[in-house]
Scaffold this motif. Structure first.
Motif, short mmCIF file in Angstrom:
data_model
loop_
_atom_site.label_atom_id
_atom_site.label_comp_id
_atom_site.label_asym_id
_atom_site.label_seq_id
_atom_site.Cartn_x
_atom_site.Cartn_y
_atom_site.Cartn_z
N GLY A 139 0.83 -1.22 0.00
CA GLY A 139 0.00 0.00 0.00
C GLY A 139 0.85 1.26 0.00
O GLY A 139 0.57 2.22 -0.73
N LYS A 140 1.93 1.24 0.78
CA LYS A 140 2.83 2.40 0.83
C LYS A 140 3.55 2.59 -0.50
O LYS A 140 3.73 3.74 -0.96
CB LYS A 140 3.85 2.22 1.96
CG LYS A 140 4.66 3.47 2.24
CD LYS A 140 5.56 3.29 3.45
CE LYS A 140 6.18 4.59 3.88
NZ LYS A 140 7.04 4.43 5.07
N SER A 141 3.98 1.49 -1.11
CA SER A 141 4.64 1.58 -2.42
C SER A 141 3.71 2.20 -3.45
O SER A 141 4.13 3.03 -4.26
CB SER A 141 5.06 0.17 -2.90
OG SER A 141 6.11 -0.32 -2.13
N ARG A 142 2.45 1.81 -3.42
CA ARG A 142 1.48 2.38 -4.35
C ARG A 142 1.25 3.87 -4.06
O ARG A 142 1.05 4.66 -4.99
CB ARG A 142 0.16 1.60 -4.26
CG ARG A 142 0.27 0.23 -4.90
CD ARG A 142 -0.93 -0.64 -4.66
NE ARG A 142 -0.83 -1.88 -5.43
CZ ARG A 142 -1.62 -2.94 -5.25
NH1 ARG A 142 -2.55 -2.93 -4.30
NH2 ARG A 142 -1.47 -4.02 -6.00
N LEU A 143 1.30 4.21 -2.80
CA LEU A 143 1.18 5.63 -2.42
C LEU A 143 2.35 6.43 -2.99
O LEU A 143 2.15 7.51 -3.57
CB LEU A 143 1.14 5.75 -0.90
CG LEU A 143 1.29 7.15 -0.29
CD1 LEU A 143 0.14 8.06 -0.73
CD2 LEU A 143 1.33 7.08 1.24
N LEU A 144 3.57 5.90 -2.83
CA LEU A 144 4.76 6.58 -3.36
C LEU A 144 4.73 6.67 -4.88
O LEU A 144 5.32 7.57 -5.47
CB LEU A 144 6.03 5.85 -2.91
CG LEU A 144 6.34 5.91 -1.41
CD1 LEU A 144 7.49 4.97 -1.07
CD2 LEU A 144 6.68 7.32 -0.97
N ASN A 145 4.02 5.74 -5.50
CA ASN A 145 3.88 5.73 -6.96
C ASN A 145 2.70 6.59 -7.42
O ASN A 145 2.38 6.63 -8.61
CB ASN A 145 3.70 4.29 -7.44
CG ASN A 145 4.34 4.06 -8.78
OD1 ASN A 145 5.38 4.63 -9.10
ND2 ASN A 145 3.70 3.23 -9.59
N VAL A 185 -1.30 4.51 9.62
CA VAL A 185 -0.35 5.64 9.50
C VAL A 185 -0.15 6.00 8.03
O VAL A 185 -0.17 7.17 7.65
CB VAL A 185 1.00 5.30 10.17
CG1 VAL A 185 2.06 6.34 9.81
CG2 VAL A 185 0.85 5.23 11.69
N TYR A 186 0.02 4.95 7.18
CA TYR A 186 0.17 5.21 5.75
C TYR A 186 -1.13 5.73 5.13
O TYR A 186 -1.11 6.55 4.22
CB TYR A 186 0.62 3.94 5.01
CG TYR A 186 1.84 3.26 5.57
CD1 TYR A 186 2.82 3.99 6.26
CD2 TYR A 186 2.05 1.89 5.42
CE1 TYR A 186 3.95 3.37 6.78
CE2 TYR A 186 3.17 1.27 5.94
CZ TYR A 186 4.12 2.00 6.62
OH TYR A 186 5.24 1.38 7.14
N LEU A 187 -2.25 5.21 5.65
CA LEU A 187 -3.56 5.62 5.13
C LEU A 187 -3.83 7.10 5.38
O LEU A 187 -4.41 7.79 4.54
CB LEU A 187 -4.66 4.76 5.77
CG LEU A 187 -6.08 4.91 5.22
CD1 LEU A 187 -6.14 4.54 3.74
CD2 LEU A 187 -7.05 4.04 6.02
N MET A 188 -3.36 7.60 6.53
CA MET A 188 -3.53 9.03 6.83
C MET A 188 -2.83 9.89 5.77
O MET A 188 -3.38 10.89 5.30
CB MET A 188 -2.97 9.34 8.23
CG MET A 188 -3.09 10.81 8.62
SD MET A 188 -2.82 11.13 10.38
CE MET A 188 -1.14 10.62 10.58
N ARG A 189 -1.63 9.48 5.37
CA ARG A 189 -0.90 10.22 4.33
C ARG A 189 -1.61 10.08 2.98
O ARG A 189 -1.70 11.04 2.21
CB ARG A 189 0.54 9.71 4.24
CG ARG A 189 1.41 10.42 3.19
CD ARG A 189 1.66 11.88 3.54
NE ARG A 189 2.35 12.59 2.49
CZ ARG A 189 3.66 12.91 2.49
NH1 ARG A 189 4.41 12.57 3.53
NH2 ARG A 189 4.18 13.58 1.51
N ALA A 190 -2.13 8.87 2.69
CA ALA A 190 -2.82 8.63 1.42
C ALA A 190 -4.07 9.52 1.31
O ALA A 190 -4.33 10.12 0.26
CB ALA A 190 -3.20 7.17 1.27
#
Length: 507
Positions: free
Chosen positions: A107-113, A141-146
């Motif tokens: 999920g984080k990788s997809r966010l960075l992409n 935590v990653y979802l908050m940034r997404a």
């Protein structure tokens, strides 16, 4: 019977041991063969994004990287490798405790992409399906940034509130507060921004991040005019050995926060910055801040002087050029009431921003209004002069006209001499280019454009753009020169209104 029971018991024990050993094997191989490598790859991507971040010290600085469409192509390959590794882990070790953390990293990788929708879907899946609290917290935590990147601020705030009192490990807690800072910076909620910074100040171990925290807190206190607190935090940053650029700006902001110091102490501090050879590339910024200091203290002449020096020292920093021109324009407009100069500075300010800039429309409109005003003021001045001339005796009038003609002739000779000299210089230096100019398209280089224009004028004169310009403009140019030489007292006298009706019309 006993033997049979014993055999069954031993079989169960062996099966349990095998299952336990298999679980340990799955977890170990999953962690060190795939999860660890993928996590390191994602950390490398984040480090690269952080290094490429250009910090704008004129606004509240960023603590974390910016996920930028321009950089997605550079990290795509690394991202694909990390997702591939994690996908293999999930398929080959489905019972491992690293399955859901792997989903979170995907999920984080997809966010960075910047594949935001897929990132949100993946992270929500982990939160709803995982029985591991660590994996759930990671995904949130990653979802908050997404959500923040997707401009879904309400959802991001809900995640922030949910996680606020959860027992996060130190690394995850740092990322949580960095993402919270990014969220509330976008929402411009000052109290929550400060709270995030204070929490980060308590747990940050890395000097680079700590210095950013000190700097950001100092910026907020300065904006709130809490000068003593701002000064203390900028001083903390300076003492904590930041990189050169941050140290320089921390010193600039420290000076801006030192309103309690006497004028001679402030000026001595700025002079110290000017003398420091390390600051040679930042002289434009120092003079700009000096201009701001004088402006704050209502010393408009000194402010204009330092803004002017800042413009001359500027080394292609268009944002700073824009500010220097704009501040000068505002002084001439609001404080000195010189609309002609104000208009010129507004025009120069506009050339250093693009049409998408939030101030472009306002400045453009003000410049257009001033253009009309300056024209009208010039007409009024001219008419006043003409009215004054009609009141003079003929001998006084002739004296003024003759002086004017003599002055114009001297100016014309001087201009002609300058053009000839410039032509000689251009012939010698026109092929000389600096390293910075090599490889730059002609119309993107104002220096070369200016040089070309000067060379053209020196050879052909200031000609209008029209068909057969070489022939026609030669004729018109020579005619203009002849007319200029034939300017007489009679020509000028004929333009002066001497009839009473004419004076009434002018008035």
């Amino acid at each position: 019977m006993k033997l049979k029971t014993l055999c069954i018991y031993l079989s169960l024990v062996l099966f349990s041991c095998n299952s336990f050993i298999q679980t340990i094997y799955d977890d170990t191989t999953a962690k060190y063969n795939a999860y660890f490598i993928a996590n390191e790859t994602i950390n490398e991507i984040e480090d690269d994004l952080q290094k490429n971040l250009i910090i704008n010290y004129d606004s509240l600085i960023e603590l974390s990287y910016i996920i930028d469409t321009n950089q997605v192509s550079n990290i795509k390959e690394k991202n694909s490798k990390s997702v591939e590794k994690l996908s293999i882990l999930i398929q080959t070790h489905p019972e491992s405790k690293y399955v859901y953390p792997s989903y979170a990293l995907i999920g984080k990788s997809r966010l960075l992409n910047l594949d935001i929708r897929q990132a949100i879907t993946t992270l929500k899946y982990v939160n709803s399906k995982s029985n591991s609290q660590e994996a759930k917290y990671m995904s949130l935590v990653y979802l908050m940034r997404a959500y923040t990147e997707n401009n879904d601020y309400n959802a991001a705030v809900e995640v922030y509130k949910f996680l606020k009192n959860k027992p996060l490990n130190n690394n995850l807690k740092i990322e949580y507060y960095k993402n919270a800072y990014h969220l509330f910076k976008a929402l411009n909620i000052q109290e929550n921004i400060l709270n995030s910074l204070f929490e980060l100040e308590k747990i940050s171990k890395k000097r680079n991040l700590t210095n950013k925290i000190y700097f950001a807190i100092g910026q907020i206190y300065l904006k709130e005019e809490n000068y003593e607190a701002a000064k203390n935090y900028f001083l903390k940053c300076i003492k904590n050995n930041p990189n050169f650029e941050m140290e320089f700006y921390a010193k600039i902001y420290y000076a801006k926060s030192s309103n309690t110091l006497k004028e001679n102490e402030i000026l001595a501090y700025f002079k110290k910055l000017l003398r420091d050879k390390k600051n040679v590339d930042y002289l434009d910024r120092i003079y700009f801040e000096l201009g701001n200091y004088y402006l704050f203290n209502n010393n408009y002449d000194k402010a204009l002087e330092n803004f002017s020096i800042s413009i001359k020292k500027n080394q292609r920093n268009k944002a700073l050029l824009f500010k220097s021109y704009l501040e000068s324009a505002e002084i001439y407009y609001d404080k000195i009431t010189n609309y002609e100069l104000s208009k010129l500075y507004y025009d120069s300010a506009i050339t250093n921003i693009n049409r998408e800039h939030k101030s472009y429309k306002e400045i453009k409109e003000k410049s257009n209004v001033l253009s009309e005003l300056v024209k009208n003021l010039e007409i009024i001045r001219q008419n006043d002069s003409l009215i004054y001339l009609t009141t003079l005796a003929e001998n006084e009038l002739l004296k003024i006209i003759n002086e004017k003609i003599e002055k114009n002739q001297k100016k014309s000779k001087k201009k002609s001499s300058t053009l000839n000299n410039r032509n000689i210089i251009l012939d010698e230096s026109k092929i000389i280019l600096s390293r910075d100019e090599i490889g730059i398209w002609y119309f993107n280089n104002p220096t070369i454009i200016s040089r070309g224009r000067d060379e053209f004028i020196s050879k052909w004169g200031d000609r209008e753009l029209e068909d057969n310009w070489r022939l026609l403009s030669k004729i018109s140019f020579s005619e203009k020169e002849q007319k200029a030489e034939q300017e007489t007292t009679d020509n000028i006298l004929s333009e002066i209104a001497v009839e009473e009706n004419d004076i009434d019309i002018i008035s």
